[in-house]
Design a protein around this motif. Sequence first.
Motif, PDB file in Angstrom:
ATOM      1  N   ARG A 269       0.831  -1.207   0.000  1.00 53.43           N
ATOM      2  CA  ARG A 269       0.000   0.000   0.000  1.00 53.43           C
ATOM      3  C   ARG A 269       0.864   1.255   0.000  1.00 53.43           C
ATOM      4  N   ALA A 270       1.906   1.276   0.799  1.00 53.47           N
ATOM      5  CA  ALA A 270       2.807   2.431   0.859  1.00 53.47           C
ATOM      6  C   ALA A 270       3.528   2.625  -0.467  1.00 53.47           C
ATOM      7  N   ALA A 271       3.944   1.532  -1.099  1.00 52.04           N
ATOM      8  CA  ALA A 271       4.614   1.630  -2.397  1.00 52.04           C
ATOM      9  C   ALA A 271       3.671   2.168  -3.459  1.00 52.04           C
ATOM     10  N   ALA A 272       2.424   1.739  -3.431  1.00 55.86           N
ATOM     11  CA  ALA A 272       1.431   2.221  -4.404  1.00 55.86           C
ATOM     12  C   ALA A 272       1.149   3.702  -4.189  1.00 55.86           C
ATOM     13  N   GLU A 273       1.031   4.116  -2.939  1.00 56.67           N
ATOM     14  CA  GLU A 273       0.800   5.531  -2.645  1.00 56.67           C
ATOM     15  C   GLU A 273       1.987   6.372  -3.092  1.00 56.67           C
ATOM     16  N   SER A 274       3.188   5.871  -2.885  1.00 58.60           N
ATOM     17  CA  SER A 274       4.389   6.588  -3.289  1.00 58.60           C
ATOM     18  C   SER A 274       4.453   6.723  -4.806  1.00 58.60           C
ATOM     19  N   ALA A 275       4.145   5.653  -5.525  1.00 57.85           N
ATOM     20  CA  ALA A 275       4.155   5.686  -6.988  1.00 57.85           C
ATOM     21  C   ALA A 275       3.088   6.643  -7.506  1.00 57.85           C
ATOM     22  N   ALA A 276       1.937   6.654  -6.864  1.00 65.30           N
ATOM     23  CA  ALA A 276       0.872   7.566  -7.277  1.00 65.30           C
ATOM     24  C   ALA A 276       1.280   9.017  -7.046  1.00 65.30           C
ATOM     25  N   ARG A 277       1.949   9.283  -5.947  1.00 71.65           N
ATOM     26  CA  ARG A 277       2.412  10.641  -5.649  1.00 71.65           C
ATOM     27  C   ARG A 277       3.438  11.108  -6.680  1.00 71.65           C
ATOM     28  N   VAL A 278       4.361  10.226  -7.063  1.00 71.76           N
ATOM     29  CA  VAL A 278       5.352  10.569  -8.078  1.00 71.76           C
ATOM     30  C   VAL A 278       4.655  10.892  -9.398  1.00 71.76           C
ATOM     31  N   ALA A 279       3.709  10.063  -9.800  1.00 75.86           N
ATOM     32  CA  ALA A 279       2.989  10.289 -11.060  1.00 75.86           C
ATOM     33  C   ALA A 279       2.214  11.605 -11.020  1.00 75.86           C
ATOM     34  N   GLU A 280       1.595  11.901  -9.893  1.00 72.94           N
ATOM     35  CA  GLU A 280       0.845  13.148  -9.728  1.00 72.94           C
ATOM     36  C   GLU A 280       1.769  14.361  -9.863  1.00 72.94           C
ATOM     37  N   LEU A 281       2.921  14.304  -9.222  1.00 75.87           N
ATOM     38  CA  LEU A 281       3.875  15.414  -9.292  1.00 75.87           C
ATOM     39  C   LEU A 281       4.445  15.577 -10.697  1.00 75.87           C
ATOM     40  N   GLU A 282       4.697  14.461 -11.386  1.00 80.99           N
ATOM     41  CA  GLU A 282       5.179  14.554 -12.763  1.00 80.99           C
ATOM     42  C   GLU A 282       4.153  15.239 -13.662  1.00 80.99           C
ATOM     43  N   ASP A 283       2.862  14.905 -13.471  1.00 78.49           N
ATOM     44  CA  ASP A 283       1.799  15.551 -14.245  1.00 78.49           C
ATOM     45  C   ASP A 283       1.722  17.042 -13.941  1.00 78.49           C
ATOM     46  N   GLU A 284       1.818  17.392 -12.662  1.00 79.22           N
ATOM     47  CA  GLU A 284       1.783  18.804 -12.271  1.00 79.22           C
ATOM     48  C   GLU A 284       2.962  19.566 -12.861  1.00 79.22           C
ATOM     49  N   LEU A 285       4.120  18.943 -12.872  1.00 77.05           N
ATOM     50  CA  LEU A 285       5.311  19.586 -13.414  1.00 77.05           C
ATOM     51  C   LEU A 285       5.156  19.834 -14.912  1.00 77.05           C
ATOM     52  N   LEU A 286       4.614  18.877 -15.617  1.00 77.94           N
ATOM     53  CA  LEU A 286       4.375  19.063 -17.050  1.00 77.94           C
ATOM     54  C   LEU A 286       3.379  20.194 -17.303  1.00 77.94           C
ATOM     55  N   ALA A 287       2.341  20.274 -16.487  1.00 78.57           N
ATOM     56  CA  ALA A 287       1.320  21.305 -16.656  1.00 78.57           C
ATOM     57  C   ALA A 287       1.856  22.701 -16.332  1.00 78.57           C
ATOM     58  N   ALA A 288       2.819  22.787 -15.428  1.00 82.40           N
ATOM     59  CA  ALA A 288       3.336  24.078 -14.978  1.00 82.40           C
ATOM     60  C   ALA A 288       4.699  24.393 -15.565  1.00 82.40           C
ATOM     61  N   LYS A 289       5.066  23.778 -16.663  1.00 80.81           N
ATOM     62  CA  LYS A 289       6.425  23.899 -17.181  1.00 80.81           C
ATOM     63  C   LYS A 289       6.838  25.319 -17.539  1.00 80.81           C
ATOM     64  N   ASP A 290       5.887  26.234 -17.742  1.00 83.10           N
ATOM     65  CA  ASP A 290       6.220  27.603 -18.118  1.00 83.10           C
ATOM     66  C   ASP A 290       6.333  28.553 -16.927  1.00 83.10           C
ATOM     67  N   ASP A 291       5.927  28.120 -15.757  1.00 83.24           N
ATOM     68  CA  ASP A 291       5.973  28.964 -14.556  1.00 83.24           C
ATOM     69  C   ASP A 291       7.153  28.533 -13.690  1.00 83.24           C
ATOM     70  N   GLU A 292       8.275  29.255 -13.807  1.00 84.45           N
ATOM     71  CA  GLU A 292       9.509  28.848 -13.130  1.00 84.45           C
ATOM     72  C   GLU A 292       9.392  28.806 -11.611  1.00 84.45           C
ATOM     73  N   SER A 293       8.600  29.712 -11.025  1.00 83.77           N
ATOM     74  CA  SER A 293       8.475  29.705  -9.569  1.00 83.77           C
ATOM     75  C   SER A 293       7.760  28.447  -9.087  1.00 83.77           C
ATOM     76  N   VAL A 294       6.826  27.964  -9.862  1.00 86.95           N
ATOM     77  CA  VAL A 294       6.108  26.740  -9.501  1.00 86.95           C
ATOM     78  C   VAL A 294       6.961  25.511  -9.793  1.00 86.95           C
ATOM     79  N   THR A 295       7.649  25.527 -10.917  1.00 85.66           N
ATOM     80  CA  THR A 295       8.423  24.343 -11.292  1.00 85.66           C
ATOM     81  C   THR A 295       9.555  24.055 -10.322  1.00 85.66           C
ATOM     82  N   ALA A 296      10.161  25.063  -9.757  1.00 89.37           N
ATOM     83  CA  ALA A 296      11.247  24.835  -8.791  1.00 89.37           C
ATOM     84  C   ALA A 296      10.726  24.068  -7.577  1.00 89.37           C
TER      85      ALA A 296
END
Length: 84
Positions: free
Chosen positions: A8-35
């Motif tokens: 369960r912890a591994a699945a939650e961790s993998a889901a969190r990584v995927a969520e952050l990767e999606d957010e990073l792609l969506a915010a790629k033009d906003d440097e303050s958010v991407t950092a």
Amino acid sequence: MSRADDIRAAAESAARVAELEDELLAAKDDESVTAELKHELRYARWVQRGGPADEEAALAAEDGAHTNRAVAQLYARWLTEQEG
């Protein structure tokens, strides 16, 4: 921790990584958010790869030193999250 809790912890961790990767792609033009997102993603990936256990092993070794300064910060954050 039981095997089910580990899975369960591994699945939650993998889901969190995927969520952050999606957010990073969506915010790629906003440097303050991407950092901030890059920092969060680095931490989430470190946890997912088993960084806390690796660091505990390094600290338990003869010298008892952290792997490096960046990992020491990640480990300190992980410890704080475990307490609260």
